[in-house]
Design an enzyme around this catalytic site. Structure first.
Site, PDB file in Angstrom:
ATOM      1  N   THR A 100       3.237  -5.624  12.425  1.00  0.00           N
ATOM      2  CA  THR A 100       4.258  -5.797  11.391  1.00  0.00           C
ATOM      3  C   THR A 100       5.361  -4.758  11.547  1.00  0.00           C
ATOM      4  OG1 THR A 100       2.641  -6.732   9.861  1.00  0.00           O
ATOM      5  CG2 THR A 100       4.669  -5.882   8.905  1.00  0.00           C
ATOM      6  N   LEU A 101       4.991  -3.511  11.786  1.00  0.00           N
ATOM      7  CA  LEU A 101       5.984  -2.446  11.904  1.00  0.00           C
ATOM      8  C   LEU A 101       6.903  -2.695  13.099  1.00  0.00           C
ATOM      9  CD1 LEU A 101       6.570  -0.059  10.112  1.00  0.00           C
ATOM     10  CD2 LEU A 101       5.151   1.361  11.575  1.00  0.00           C
ATOM     11  N   ASP A 146      -2.036   0.423  11.850  1.00  0.00           N
ATOM     12  CA  ASP A 146      -3.221   0.094  12.647  1.00  0.00           C
ATOM     13  C   ASP A 146      -2.812  -0.763  13.842  1.00  0.00           C
ATOM     14  OD1 ASP A 146      -2.939  -2.195  10.895  1.00  0.00           O
ATOM     15  OD2 ASP A 146      -4.386  -1.253   9.567  1.00  0.00           O
ATOM     16  N   SER A 147      -2.707  -2.088  13.688  1.00  0.00           N
ATOM     17  CA  SER A 147      -2.302  -2.913  14.835  1.00  0.00           C
ATOM     18  C   SER A 147      -0.868  -2.613  15.262  1.00  0.00           C
ATOM     19  CB  SER A 147      -2.448  -4.398  14.507  1.00  0.00           C
ATOM     20  OG  SER A 147      -1.400  -4.825  13.657  1.00  0.00           O
ATOM     21  N   LYS A 204      -3.674   4.990  12.711  1.00  0.00           N
ATOM     22  CA  LYS A 204      -5.001   4.556  13.172  1.00  0.00           C
ATOM     23  C   LYS A 204      -4.829   4.030  14.592  1.00  0.00           C
ATOM     24  CE  LYS A 204      -8.328   2.641  10.255  1.00  0.00           C
ATOM     25  NZ  LYS A 204      -9.046   1.495   9.622  1.00  0.00           N
ATOM     26  N   GLY A 228       0.782  -1.232   0.000  1.00  0.00           N
ATOM     27  CA  GLY A 228       0.000   0.000   0.000  1.00  0.00           C
ATOM     28  C   GLY A 228       0.811   1.278   0.000  1.00  0.00           C
TER      29      GLY A 228
END
Length: 202
Positions: free
Chosen positions: A132-133, A128-129, A156, A69
């Site tokens: 992954t980052l 968001d969650s 988010k 994205g």
């Protein structure tokens, strides 16, 4: 008497409505864009200025885009950054509850160049969650990068699970189903030049 000027909110909403109105996707979206092309341009310029200031004179900088994205955001952001930098990409997904660092990370496409000794800036269009980052920060730290920081266009924060530090944030994003500017729904809408909200089912 003199006509009263329209409410400021109505004036501000007009470009947001116009972005959606002229799009092929308008039937699928809420009538107002969340962020117009102009909004995104302003966010990118502000982020790029902060990134340029942070890394100026500090050695080699690599922007690592988190696929898929991020492609539109990274293209616009990188063109605004006023210092030399490399660009690379990583594709990954994470599993787990956010308590582990990199044990739950599955890297499906790795960076092409060695990053040891370089300053790594992980770039994602939305956090968001944060799972992954967070895992990617740990992974690049293990690879002996000079530093590892994060940059997201949209935070988010209402969906956060992992405790991940975001160093450069465009703006806090409301808890809506956002699409466009690289973000998809079932593979569609990535190409929209603005960020829209999926129309809620009646």
């Amino acid at each position: 008497g003199p006509k009263r000027p329209p409410a400021m909110a109505a004036i501000a909403a007009e470009p947001k409505r116009e972005s959606v109105r002229r799009s092929w996707s308008s039937a699928d979206l809420e009538p107002e864009a969340l962020y117009t092309e102009g909004d995104l341009d302003a966010l990118n310029k502000r982020l790029a200025a902060a990134i340029s200031d942070e890394y100026r004179g500090k050695g080699e900088l690599v922007l690592v885009g988190v696929l898929h994205g991020v492609f539109m955001f990274l293209a616009d952001l990188s063109r605004e950054i006023a210092i030399p930098h490399e660009i690379d990409f990583v594709a990954a997904s994470s599993y787990g509850d956010g308590t582990t660092s990199s044990g739950s990370l599955r890297v499906t496409q790795d960076v092409k160049n060695a990053i040891a000794g370089k300053h790594v800036l992980l770039v994602d269009e939305i956090c968001d969650s944060g799972l992954t980052l967070k895992s990617l920060v740990a992974l690049f730290g293990e690879r002996e990068a000079a530093s590892v920081k994060t940059c997201v266009l949209l935070d988010k924060v209402s969906c956060r699970v992992a405790d991940v530090a975001l160093d450069f944030v465009g703006t806090v994003c409301p808890d809506e189903f956002v699409i466009g500017y690289g973000m998809d729904f079932a593979g569609k809408y990535r190409s929209l030049p603005f960020v829209g909200v999926m129309k809620k089912k009646a």
